[in-house]
Design an enzyme around this catalytic site. Structure first.
Site, PDB file in Angstrom:
ATOM      1  N   GLY A  11      14.869  -6.036  -4.253  1.00 24.93           N
ATOM      2  CA  GLY A  11      13.473  -5.687  -4.002  1.00 24.93           C
ATOM      3  C   GLY A  11      13.150  -4.260  -4.400  1.00 24.93           C
ATOM      4  N   HIS A  12      14.003  -3.309  -3.986  1.00 33.00           N
ATOM      5  CA  HIS A  12      13.749  -1.909  -4.329  1.00 33.00           C
ATOM      6  C   HIS A  12      13.867  -1.704  -5.843  1.00 33.00           C
ATOM      7  CE1 HIS A  12      13.333   2.354  -3.858  1.00 33.00           C
ATOM      8  NE2 HIS A  12      14.509   2.569  -4.425  1.00 33.00           N
ATOM      9  N   GLY A  65      18.664   0.545  -2.106  1.00 28.80           N
ATOM     10  CA  GLY A  65      18.216   1.117  -0.846  1.00 28.80           C
ATOM     11  C   GLY A  65      19.319   1.561   0.084  1.00 28.80           C
ATOM     12  N   HIS A 130       3.992  19.749   4.749  1.00 26.77           N
ATOM     13  CA  HIS A 130       4.550  20.996   4.229  1.00 26.77           C
ATOM     14  C   HIS A 130       5.844  21.395   4.925  1.00 26.77           C
ATOM     15  CE1 HIS A 130       3.179  23.416   7.681  1.00 26.77           C
ATOM     16  NE2 HIS A 130       2.105  22.637   7.651  1.00 26.77           N
TER      17      HIS A 130
END
Length: 173
Positions: A11-12, A65, A130
């Site tokens: 899938g990934h 993954g 950030h």
């Protein structure tokens, strides 16, 4: 144009191939996988994962993954042979740092002064605020939100939809 071979066709791997096709700076030579899939979006299977040695003249992206397996393959291949793939709809701040072999998925945001190590996965729609740090081989599933100043330690996986509050340090348990 950078020539790259994708490792992984699960899938990934399919998501990464699709993202790589959105990047005009990449030419996908093919993929390596131990499964039965032969073609993904017109990209053909070149062999099994063990066949990496036959393709050393190319760059690689490990589209697997499993953090520990990705780390092992990265050590075997060498980080200098890895290429980062960024979906065309992702946003990365100009003053953030992205390591080698990373994947940045569709709709993801990486804000100012964040730093990603090597082989980090930032899946679809994840937001890194950030001053965050994601160490080597860490993995954000889709729609993860990291508050500012968060640190994700090496090989840690964060499940889909999780919200990590500011300045947390998430370590392997």
């Amino acid at each position: 144009m950078e020539k790259v071979i994708i490792i992984g066709a699960g899938g990934h791997g399919r998501v990464v191939i699709d993202a790589a096709l959105s990047n005009s700076q990449l030419e996908i030579i093919g993929f390596l996988d131990d499964g039965e899939v032969e073609v993904i979006l017109g990209i053909v299977k070149l062999g099994k994962i063990l066949d990496i040695e036959k393709f050393k003249k190319y760059k690689f992206h490990i589209a697997i993954g499993n953090n520990n397996f990705r780390e092992r393959l990265s050590n075997e291949i060498g980080v200098e042979s890895l290429i980062t793939i960024v979906h065309s709809t992702a946003y990365i701040s100009r003053d953030s740092e992205i390591g080698r072999g990373c994947y940045i998925g569709a709709g993801s945001i990486i804000n100012s002064k964040s730093k990603l190590g090597n082989n980090v996965i930032v899946n679809t729609g994840s937001i890194i605020e950030h001053d965050c740090v994601l160490e080597d081989c860490s993995h954000l599933s889709y729609r993860v939100l990291l508050g500012s100043g968060t640190i994700i330690k090496e090989t840690v996986y964060i499940e889909m939809g999780e919200i990590i509050k500011r300045e947390e340090i998430i370590e392997r348990v």
